[in-house]
Write an enzyme that holds these catalytic residues in place. Structure first.
Site, PDB file in Angstrom:
ATOM      1  N   LYS A  22      10.797  -9.631  -4.310  1.00 22.25           N
ATOM      2  CA  LYS A  22       9.667 -10.256  -5.024  1.00 22.25           C
ATOM      3  C   LYS A  22       9.286  -9.471  -6.275  1.00 22.25           C
ATOM      4  O   LYS A  22       9.165 -10.028  -7.360  1.00 22.25           O
ATOM      5  CB  LYS A  22       8.454 -10.342  -4.088  1.00 22.25           C
ATOM      6  CG  LYS A  22       7.154 -10.684  -4.814  1.00 22.25           C
ATOM      7  CD  LYS A  22       5.958 -10.686  -3.889  1.00 22.25           C
ATOM      8  CE  LYS A  22       5.291  -9.348  -3.680  1.00 22.25           C
ATOM      9  NZ  LYS A  22       4.271  -8.949  -4.645  1.00 22.25           N
ATOM     10  N   ASN A  23       9.083  -8.155  -6.095  1.00 21.05           N
ATOM     11  CA  ASN A  23       8.522  -7.387  -7.209  1.00 21.05           C
ATOM     12  C   ASN A  23       9.498  -7.178  -8.359  1.00 21.05           C
ATOM     13  O   ASN A  23       9.087  -6.785  -9.448  1.00 21.05           O
ATOM     14  CB  ASN A  23       7.961  -6.052  -6.712  1.00 21.05           C
ATOM     15  CG  ASN A  23       6.646  -6.274  -5.974  1.00 21.05           C
ATOM     16  OD1 ASN A  23       6.083  -7.374  -6.019  1.00 21.05           O
ATOM     17  ND2 ASN A  23       6.167  -5.250  -5.286  1.00 21.05           N
ATOM     18  N   ARG A  94      -1.459 -10.689 -10.211  1.00 16.92           N
ATOM     19  CA  ARG A  94      -1.481  -9.699 -11.277  1.00 16.92           C
ATOM     20  C   ARG A  94      -0.189  -9.654 -12.088  1.00 16.92           C
ATOM     21  O   ARG A  94      -0.215  -9.375 -13.276  1.00 16.92           O
ATOM     22  CB  ARG A  94      -1.735  -8.319 -10.697  1.00 16.92           C
ATOM     23  CG  ARG A  94      -3.070  -8.180 -10.037  1.00 16.92           C
ATOM     24  CD  ARG A  94      -3.221  -6.783  -9.505  1.00 16.92           C
ATOM     25  NE  ARG A  94      -2.976  -5.812 -10.557  1.00 16.92           N
ATOM     26  CZ  ARG A  94      -3.877  -5.433 -11.438  1.00 16.92           C
ATOM     27  NH1 ARG A  94      -5.086  -5.905 -11.395  1.00 16.92           N
ATOM     28  NH2 ARG A  94      -3.568  -4.563 -12.379  1.00 16.92           N
ATOM     29  N   CYS A 118      -8.428  -6.113  -7.396  1.00 20.14           N
ATOM     30  CA  CYS A 118      -8.042  -6.898  -6.234  1.00 20.14           C
ATOM     31  C   CYS A 118      -8.402  -6.092  -5.006  1.00 20.14           C
ATOM     32  O   CYS A 118      -8.889  -4.974  -5.116  1.00 20.14           O
ATOM     33  CB  CYS A 118      -6.574  -7.285  -6.279  1.00 20.14           C
ATOM     34  SG  CYS A 118      -5.487  -5.925  -6.011  1.00 20.14           S
ATOM     35  N   ARG A 123      -7.104  -1.377 -10.026  1.00 23.57           N
ATOM     36  CA  ARG A 123      -5.857  -1.720 -10.713  1.00 23.57           C
ATOM     37  C   ARG A 123      -6.057  -2.115 -12.185  1.00 23.57           C
ATOM     38  O   ARG A 123      -5.763  -3.242 -12.588  1.00 23.57           O
ATOM     39  CB  ARG A 123      -5.114  -2.815  -9.952  1.00 23.57           C
ATOM     40  CG  ARG A 123      -4.783  -2.401  -8.540  1.00 23.57           C
ATOM     41  CD  ARG A 123      -4.029  -3.448  -7.798  1.00 23.57           C
ATOM     42  NE  ARG A 123      -2.617  -3.485  -8.093  1.00 23.57           N
ATOM     43  CZ  ARG A 123      -1.790  -4.392  -7.596  1.00 23.57           C
ATOM     44  NH1 ARG A 123      -2.223  -5.319  -6.803  1.00 23.57           N
ATOM     45  NH2 ARG A 123      -0.513  -4.375  -7.903  1.00 23.57           N
ATOM     46  N   PRO A 124      -6.521  -1.165 -13.000  1.00 23.36           N
ATOM     47  CA  PRO A 124      -6.694  -1.472 -14.419  1.00 23.36           C
ATOM     48  C   PRO A 124      -5.341  -1.621 -15.135  1.00 23.36           C
ATOM     49  O   PRO A 124      -4.287  -1.357 -14.530  1.00 23.36           O
ATOM     50  CB  PRO A 124      -7.446  -0.243 -14.953  1.00 23.36           C
ATOM     51  CG  PRO A 124      -7.144   0.854 -13.998  1.00 23.36           C
ATOM     52  CD  PRO A 124      -6.890   0.215 -12.660  1.00 23.36           C
ATOM     53  N   VAL A 125      -5.374  -2.041 -16.407  1.00 28.67           N
ATOM     54  CA  VAL A 125      -4.128  -2.187 -17.173  1.00 28.67           C
ATOM     55  C   VAL A 125      -4.164  -1.311 -18.425  1.00 28.67           C
ATOM     56  O   VAL A 125      -3.458  -1.579 -19.396  1.00 28.67           O
ATOM     57  CB  VAL A 125      -3.859  -3.670 -17.546  1.00 28.67           C
ATOM     58  CG1 VAL A 125      -3.416  -4.456 -16.323  1.00 28.67           C
ATOM     59  CG2 VAL A 125      -5.069  -4.307 -18.208  1.00 28.67           C
ATOM     60  N   ASP A 308       3.823   0.113  -0.354  1.00 28.12           N
ATOM     61  CA  ASP A 308       3.979  -1.250   0.178  1.00 28.12           C
ATOM     62  C   ASP A 308       4.485  -1.269   1.625  1.00 28.12           C
ATOM     63  O   ASP A 308       4.620  -2.344   2.216  1.00 28.12           O
ATOM     64  CB  ASP A 308       4.936  -2.068  -0.709  1.00 28.12           C
ATOM     65  CG  ASP A 308       4.298  -2.416  -2.045  1.00 28.12           C
ATOM     66  OD1 ASP A 308       3.078  -2.248  -2.190  1.00 28.12           O
ATOM     67  OD2 ASP A 308       5.037  -2.854  -2.951  1.00 28.12           O
ATOM     68  N   ILE A 330      -1.626   6.157  -3.803  1.00 31.76           N
ATOM     69  CA  ILE A 330      -1.404   5.263  -4.949  1.00 31.76           C
ATOM     70  C   ILE A 330      -2.618   4.372  -5.214  1.00 31.76           C
ATOM     71  O   ILE A 330      -3.105   4.292  -6.342  1.00 31.76           O
ATOM     72  CB  ILE A 330      -0.163   4.356  -4.723  1.00 31.76           C
ATOM     73  CG1 ILE A 330       1.052   5.177  -4.290  1.00 31.76           C
ATOM     74  CG2 ILE A 330       0.141   3.529  -5.976  1.00 31.76           C
ATOM     75  CD1 ILE A 330       1.637   6.111  -5.317  1.00 31.76           C
ATOM     76  N   ARG A 400       2.804 -15.297   0.132  1.00 33.25           N
ATOM     77  CA  ARG A 400       3.010 -14.801  -1.228  1.00 33.25           C
ATOM     78  C   ARG A 400       4.253 -13.914  -1.290  1.00 33.25           C
ATOM     79  O   ARG A 400       4.888 -13.835  -2.344  1.00 33.25           O
ATOM     80  CB  ARG A 400       1.801 -13.966  -1.675  1.00 33.25           C
ATOM     81  CG  ARG A 400       0.544 -14.779  -1.882  1.00 33.25           C
ATOM     82  CD  ARG A 400      -0.538 -13.909  -2.452  1.00 33.25           C
ATOM     83  NE  ARG A 400       0.013 -13.119  -3.543  1.00 33.25           N
ATOM     84  CZ  ARG A 400      -0.519 -11.994  -3.995  1.00 33.25           C
ATOM     85  NH1 ARG A 400      -1.618 -11.523  -3.467  1.00 33.25           N
ATOM     86  NH2 ARG A 400       0.039 -11.335  -4.994  1.00 33.25           N
TER      87      ARG A 400
HETATM   88  N1  EPU Z   1      -2.924   2.210 -12.859  1.00 36.80           N
HETATM   89  C1  EPU Z   1      -3.870   2.496 -13.803  1.00 36.80           C
HETATM   90  N2  EPU Z   1      -3.750   1.921 -15.034  1.00 36.80           N
HETATM   91  C2  EPU Z   1      -2.719   1.092 -15.360  1.00 36.80           C
HETATM   92  C3  EPU Z   1      -1.743   0.811 -14.391  1.00 36.80           C
HETATM   93  C4  EPU Z   1      -1.873   1.382 -13.125  1.00 36.80           C
HETATM   94  O1  EPU Z   1      -4.816   3.246 -13.546  1.00 36.80           O
HETATM   95  O2  EPU Z   1      -2.666   0.603 -16.493  1.00 36.80           O
HETATM   96  C5  EPU Z   1      -3.025   2.784 -11.497  1.00 36.80           C
HETATM   97  C6  EPU Z   1      -3.262   1.712 -10.434  1.00 36.80           C
HETATM   98  O3  EPU Z   1      -4.627   1.338 -10.353  1.00 36.80           O
HETATM   99  C7  EPU Z   1      -2.736   2.354  -9.184  1.00 36.80           C
HETATM  100  C8  EPU Z   1      -1.596   3.230  -9.722  1.00 36.80           C
HETATM  101  O4  EPU Z   1      -1.809   3.367 -11.124  1.00 36.80           O
HETATM  102  O5  EPU Z   1      -3.726   3.163  -8.599  1.00 36.80           O
HETATM  103  C9  EPU Z   1      -0.198   2.664  -9.492  1.00 36.80           C
HETATM  104  O6  EPU Z   1      -0.138   1.326  -9.922  1.00 36.80           O
HETATM  105  P1  EPU Z   1       1.216   0.668 -10.474  1.00 36.80           P
HETATM  106  O7  EPU Z   1       0.995   0.284 -11.887  1.00 36.80           O
HETATM  107  O8  EPU Z   1       2.355   1.556 -10.147  1.00 36.80           O
HETATM  108  O9  EPU Z   1       1.306  -0.638  -9.577  1.00 36.80           O
HETATM  109  P2  EPU Z   1       1.572  -2.132 -10.066  1.00 36.80           P
HETATM  110  O10 EPU Z   1       2.643  -2.171 -11.077  1.00 36.80           O
HETATM  111  O11 EPU Z   1       0.272  -2.798 -10.361  1.00 36.80           O
HETATM  112  C10 EPU Z   1       3.486  -2.626  -8.364  1.00 36.80           C
HETATM  113  C11 EPU Z   1       3.743  -3.619  -7.265  1.00 36.80           C
HETATM  114  C12 EPU Z   1       2.836  -3.320  -6.088  1.00 36.80           C
HETATM  115  C13 EPU Z   1       3.141  -1.899  -5.616  1.00 36.80           C
HETATM  116  C14 EPU Z   1       2.949  -0.911  -6.768  1.00 36.80           C
HETATM  117  C15 EPU Z   1       3.298   0.520  -6.425  1.00 36.80           C
HETATM  118  C16 EPU Z   1       4.388  -5.647  -8.427  1.00 36.80           C
HETATM  119  C17 EPU Z   1       4.088  -7.046  -8.760  1.00 36.80           C
HETATM  120  N3  EPU Z   1       3.469  -4.979  -7.741  1.00 36.80           N
HETATM  121  O12 EPU Z   1       2.123  -2.780  -8.732  1.00 36.80           O
HETATM  122  O13 EPU Z   1       3.182  -4.239  -5.074  1.00 36.80           O
HETATM  123  O14 EPU Z   1       2.284  -1.566  -4.565  1.00 36.80           O
HETATM  124  O15 EPU Z   1       3.763  -1.312  -7.883  1.00 36.80           O
HETATM  125  O16 EPU Z   1       4.589   0.608  -5.986  1.00 36.80           O
HETATM  126  O17 EPU Z   1       5.465  -5.136  -8.755  1.00 36.80           O
HETATM  127  C18 EPU Z   1       2.798  -5.680  -3.253  1.00 36.80           C
HETATM  128  O18 EPU Z   1       3.929  -6.143  -3.455  1.00 36.80           O
HETATM  129  O19 EPU Z   1       2.135  -5.927  -2.217  1.00 36.80           O
HETATM  130  C19 EPU Z   1       2.206  -4.785  -4.251  1.00 36.80           C
HETATM  131  C20 EPU Z   1       0.913  -4.520  -4.321  1.00 36.80           C
END
Ligand code: EPU
Length: 423
Positions: A22-23, A94, A118, A123-125, A308, A330, A400
Site C-alpha cells: 500500500k505505502n 494523508r 490524525c 503528523r505535520p508536513v 506499522d 515515531i 484501507r
Molecule cells: N513529521 C514531521 N514533519 C513532517 C513529516 C513528518 O514532524 O513534515 C514527523 C511525523 O509527525 C512523525 C515522524 O515525523 O512523528 C515520521 O513521519 P513520516 O513522515 O516518516 O511518516 P509518513 O510519511 O507520514 C509513512 C506511512 C505510515 C508509516 C510512516 C513511518 C504512508 C502513506 N504512510 O507515513 O504508514 O507509519 O511512514 O514508517 O506511506 C500506515 O500505513 O498505517 C501508516 C501510518
C-alpha cells in the site's frame, strides 16, 4: 459500517499470498503525474486507500483505467486539467498530499489542502514544505490550503531533514526528478518503499543514487517517460500475517513475503520462540504448542522495528510468558489499541511512549472498536487467540490497508465473518 465477528482458538495452516505494498503503491500512483506518457502499475493492491488515490488523480484530469478486482492500474496524465487537491479528498487520506511535489515539478504550481492531524499523531508536513521552499518554490498557506508555485521550475538544493521522514523523503525525491541541477537529501529515510519508488522513477528516466541509504542524490532531468512497473510486496501485510500465525499457532507460508525487508520483525519473532524460515518463494511461520516468550520492542525508522507493526506485536505479547516493554519512537499517539486489547483481558499499561505488557495466560473475546489501520488488525490478531467470540467494529480502517483480510485468514482455518455493525 461493517464489523468482523471472529471465533477464536483456531490454528492457521496453509498459504497466504502477499499483496502489493500500500505505502509504495500510493506514491507510485502519484508519480504518474510526473510524465505525459502512460504509466502501468502491476501488482496493485485493491484497497480503499489505493482506490481513493485513483479518485483524486481523476479529479486532477488523469485518465485512470482500473477495473474492480484487477491488479493492473493504468494511468495517463497527458492532460492535467486541475492542480487543486480539495480538502474533502486530502483530509481522508494523508498520502494524497503527495501529489503536491509531482504537480509542482511538472506544472510549476499546485494548491493542495493541508492534511491535518490524525488519530496516531499530529503528523505535520513542515519538512515537505521546507524542502520545496529550499528548492525555490513560493509557498503560502491560506484557508487550510498550501498554495505552491515555482513558475520557472524547481531548483536543486541540499535538504537536511530534521528526522528521516518517509513521506518527506519520497515527496522531495519525486519533485527533484524534474528540478534544475542536483538535489541532495541528507538524513533521508531508508524504508524499502523509497527504493521501490526510486526504481520506478529510474525506469522512467530519472537520475537517482543512494536510495536506501541516508543520502540520496537526484540529478534533475527535463522530462520523464512512461513505464510499466510492478509494486513491491507489502512487508507490513506479510509481517501482520506472520504475527497472526505466531499468535494463533500453526504453519503458514507467506507467499512472496519480502524476507530481506522484514529482518527486524523476524528476529523479534524468533526471540519470542516462533520459527520463521526464509524459503525460495516467501517466509514460513510456524508455532506449535510452546508458549511465546516476552520480547521488548524499540520502534525505530527502518531498518529498525517498524511502527506499522507495533500494534500487532503488542497483541502477540499480551499472551506471552513474562513482561515486555514496547517503546514507540515515531508517532506520539500510537497506543490507541492498548485500551482495546485490555478489553480482552490483556494487562497493558501505557506511560508516555512506553507500553508495558504483562503477559496473561489467555484472552477472552470481547466487542472492540478499530481506531486506525494497524490498531484494527491488532484486534483481529487478539480475536484469533481469544476464547469465544470477538466483534471488531468500525472496520473501514482495515479495508484501507488489507486486501481480502478475512478471505486470506479463513482459507487457513480462521473463523471470521463480515456483517453490518450495530452503530
Ligand atoms: N513529521 C514531521 N514533519 C513532517 C513529516 C513528518 O514532524 O513534515 C514527523 C511525523 O509527525 C512523525 C515522524 O515525523 O512523528 C515520521 O513521519 P513520516 O513522515 O516518516 O511518516 P509518513 O510519511 O507520514 C509513512 C506511512 C505510515 C508509516 C510512516 C513511518 C504512508 C502513506 N504512510 O507515513 O504508514 O507509519 O511512514 O514508517 O506511506 C500506515 O500505513 O498505517 C501508516 C501510518
Amino acid at each position: 459500517m461493517d464489523k468482523l465477528t471472529i471465533r477464536g482458538g483456531h490454528r492457521l495452516n496453509g498459504n497466504i499470498r502477499i499483496s502489493g505494498a500500500k505505502n509504495s503503491a500510493l506514491k507510485l500512483m502519484a508519480a504518474a503525474l510526473l510524465t505525459d506518457e502512460p504509466v502501468e502499475l502491476r501488482n496493485m493492491p485493491n484497497l480503499a486507500d489505493s482506490r481513493f488515490m485513483a479518485r483524486l488523480l481523476s479529479t486532477l484530469g488523469v485518465d485512470v483505467y482500473w477495473p474492480q478486482g484487477d491488479s493492473t492500474c493504468r494511468l495517463n496524465a497527458a492532460n492535467i486539467s486541475s492542480t487543486i487537491a480539495p480538502y474533502d479528498l486530502v483530509r481522508k487520506m494523508r498520502a494524497t498530499f503527495n501529489v503536491l511535489g509531482p504537480l509542482l515539478g511538472r506544472i510549476g504550481h499546485a494548491t493542495v489542502s493541508l492534511p491535518g492531524g490524525c488519530a496516531i499523531g499530529a503528523r505535520p508536513v513542515n519538512f515537505h514544505l521546507d524542502a520545496f521552499e529550499a528548492m525555490g518554490a513560493d509557498i503560502v498557506i491560506e484557508q487550510g490550503y498550501v498554495k505552491a508555485a515555482a513558475i520557472r521550475g524547481l531548483n536543486g538544493a541540499i535538504i537536511d531533514l530534521p528526522f528521516p521522514s518517509v513521506g518527506a523523503t519520497e515527496h522531495t525525491m519525486m519533485a527533484a526528478t524534474l528540478a534544475k541541477s542536483t538535489t541532495t537529501i541528507n538524513n533521508a529515510a531508508r524504508e524499502p518503499e523509497i527504493i521501490d519508488i526510486a526504481n520506478m522513477l529510474k525506469a522512467m528516466g530519472a537520475k537517482i543514487e543512494g536510495e536506501g541509504t541516508s543520502t540520496i542524490r537526484i540529478e534533475g532531468v527535463d522530462k520523464l517517460k512512461g513505464v510499466s512497473y510492478a509494486v513491491m510486496p507489502d512487508r507490513i501485510e506479510a509481517g501482520t500475517y506472520a504475527m497472526a500465525v505466531a499468535a494463533a499457532g500453526g504453519d503458514v507460508l507467506l507467499e512472496g513475503a519480502p524476507a530481506a525487508e522484514m529482518t527486524s520483525l523476524l528476529e523479534h519473532l524468533r526471540k519470542a520462540g516462533v520459527t520463521a524460515s526464509v524459503e525460495d518463494n516467501g517466509v514460513r511461520i510456524q508455532r506449535n504448542g510452546e508458549r511465546l516468550k516476552a520480547v521488548d520492542v524499540d520502534v525505530q525508522p527502518h531498518p529498525g522495528f517498524a511502527t506499522d507493526l507495533q500494534a500487532q506485536f503488542m497483541a502477540l505479547m499480551t499472551v506471552a510468558d513474562g513482561t515486555s516493554t514496547i517503546t514507540e519512537n515515531i508517532f506520539e499517539n500510537r497506543f490507541l489499541h492498548a485500551p482495546e486489547l485490555n478489553r480482552f483481558g490483556a494487562d497493558i499499561r501505557v506511560q508516555g511512549k512506553v507500553a508495558t505488557v504483562h503477559g496473561v495466560d489467555h484472552l477472552v473475546g470481547a466487542p472492540v472498536m478499530a481506531t486506525d489501520l494497524r490498531a484494527s488488525v491488532s484486534l483481529v490478531i487478539a480475536g484469533l487467540v481469544a476464547e469465544g467470540e470477538t466483534e471488531v467494529n468500525r472496520i473501514y480502517h482495515l479495508d484501507r490497508g488489507f486486501e481480502n483480510l478475512e478471505e486470506k485468514l479463513n482459507a487457513c482455518g480462521a473463523r471470521i465473518e463480515r456483517g453490518a455493525d450495530t452503530e
